[in-house]
Design a protein around this motif. Structure first.
Motif, PDB file in Angstrom:
ATOM      1  N   ARG A 162     -30.140 -28.270  -1.408  1.00  0.00           N
ATOM      2  CA  ARG A 162     -31.295 -27.387  -1.224  1.00  0.00           C
ATOM      3  C   ARG A 162     -31.600 -27.241   0.258  1.00  0.00           C
ATOM      4  O   ARG A 162     -30.866 -27.741   1.110  1.00  0.00           O
ATOM      5  N   ALA A 163     -32.691 -26.551   0.553  1.00  0.00           N
ATOM      6  CA  ALA A 163     -33.041 -26.213   1.933  1.00  0.00           C
ATOM      7  C   ALA A 163     -33.036 -27.455   2.827  1.00  0.00           C
ATOM      8  O   ALA A 163     -33.549 -28.514   2.453  1.00  0.00           O
ATOM      9  N   GLY A 176     -21.118 -27.600   5.895  1.00  0.00           N
ATOM     10  CA  GLY A 176     -21.970 -26.859   6.815  1.00  0.00           C
ATOM     11  C   GLY A 176     -23.381 -26.770   6.291  1.00  0.00           C
ATOM     12  O   GLY A 176     -23.658 -27.076   5.126  1.00  0.00           O
ATOM     13  N   GLY A 177     -24.285 -26.369   7.159  1.00  0.00           N
ATOM     14  CA  GLY A 177     -25.691 -26.267   6.776  1.00  0.00           C
ATOM     15  C   GLY A 177     -25.919 -25.180   5.745  1.00  0.00           C
ATOM     16  O   GLY A 177     -25.341 -24.097   5.826  1.00  0.00           O
ATOM     17  N   ILE A 178     -26.756 -25.469   4.767  1.00  0.00           N
ATOM     18  CA  ILE A 178     -27.045 -24.478   3.731  1.00  0.00           C
ATOM     19  C   ILE A 178     -27.673 -23.227   4.338  1.00  0.00           C
ATOM     20  O   ILE A 178     -27.470 -22.105   3.845  1.00  0.00           O
ATOM     21  N   ALA A 179     -28.409 -23.399   5.453  1.00  0.00           N
ATOM     22  CA  ALA A 179     -29.041 -22.255   6.098  1.00  0.00           C
ATOM     23  C   ALA A 179     -28.016 -21.236   6.569  1.00  0.00           C
ATOM     24  O   ALA A 179     -28.311 -20.030   6.622  1.00  0.00           O
ATOM     25  N   ASP A 180     -26.800 -21.691   6.896  1.00  0.00           N
ATOM     26  CA  ASP A 180     -25.761 -20.767   7.347  1.00  0.00           C
ATOM     27  C   ASP A 180     -25.343 -19.810   6.243  1.00  0.00           C
ATOM     28  O   ASP A 180     -24.943 -18.673   6.515  1.00  0.00           O
ATOM     29  N   LEU A 181     -25.425 -20.258   5.001  1.00  0.00           N
ATOM     30  CA  LEU A 181     -25.063 -19.387   3.878  1.00  0.00           C
ATOM     31  C   LEU A 181     -26.099 -18.288   3.680  1.00  0.00           C
ATOM     32  O   LEU A 181     -25.786 -17.227   3.127  1.00  0.00           O
ATOM     33  N   TYR A 182     -27.328 -18.557   4.116  1.00  0.00           N
ATOM     34  CA  TYR A 182     -28.437 -17.631   3.895  1.00  0.00           C
ATOM     35  C   TYR A 182     -28.845 -16.871   5.156  1.00  0.00           C
ATOM     36  O   TYR A 182     -29.923 -16.284   5.213  1.00  0.00           O
TER      37      TYR A 182
END
Length: 206
Positions: A162-163, A176-182
């Motif tokens: 999650r975030a 990698g960071g989940i934020a990169d997917l979003y």
């Protein structure tokens, strides 16, 4: 997969011939053809963000990442699907320009119209791919990624993210960071939903 034609058995050869010139993508499941709805901005952005990250990571490693328009073939079930993102490292797949039969990673970005199918029958079908090591479901309404990974015993184990967390895809050695997917994705509501607990799926369900 959102709408089926009136049932009249269509052979794989007929499907592939029609699909080559069709302006609309269709998935094929044992003689039936299903039209696919167009993706939202968030859906397409998430898929292409992950594809770009994987393409850069896999360069010169003998693997290829595909997004949105490449078909996956499940021969034992007579199915053709269009995963949102797919990776294959099998040399046998590089001889076909339109179909991949031995993916190690398949990713679907969830939508309201397809989530039940992606979690249910489609996942069941994908598990018949002996090469498949991970199946990934990505939410487009919150920062949430679910990685189903086949373990040494053949069980499918859920690894949720999650975030603020880092996503790991062991099948291709990427993290990698989940934020990169979003990146460039705007949510209508804040992300307040916790990730799911770990689950196990018996390999006998394949």
């Amino acid at each position: 997969m959102v709408a089926a034609s009136a049932f009249s058995y269509i052979s794989p050869e007929e499907y592939l011939a029609a699909e080559a010139t069709s302006p609309i993508k269709h998935e094929y499941r044992n003689g039936e053809v299903y039209a696919m709805a167009g993706g939202t901005d968030a859906h397409v952005t998430i898929a292409l963000n992950l594809w770009a990250l994987l393409r850069a990571h896999l360069r010169n490693q003998g693997c290829r990442a595909y997004a949105l328009d490449m078909k996956a073939r499940i021969e034992v079930l007579n199915c053709y699907y269009y995963p949102d993102v797919m990776v294959t490292c099998d040399d046998r797949d590089f001889s076909s320009s339109a179909v991949k039969r031995h993916p190690c990673l398949i990713v679907e970005v969830l939508s309201d119209s397809t989530e039940a199918f992606d979690r249910g029958d489609k996942f069941t079908d994908y598990r018949h791919l002996e090469s498949l090591q991970e199946y990934v479901l990505i939410s487009q309404t919150r920062q949430q990624v679910e990685v189903f990974r086949r373990n040494a015993e053949g069980l499918w184990v859920l690894h949720p993210y999650r975030a603020g967390e880092r996503v790991s895809l062991a099948s291709v050695g990427w993290a990698g960071g989940i934020a990169d997917l979003y990146e460039d994705v705007t949510f209508s509501e804040p992300d307040t939903t916790p990730a799911s607990d770990d689950l196990k799926f018996d390999a006998e369900a394949r």
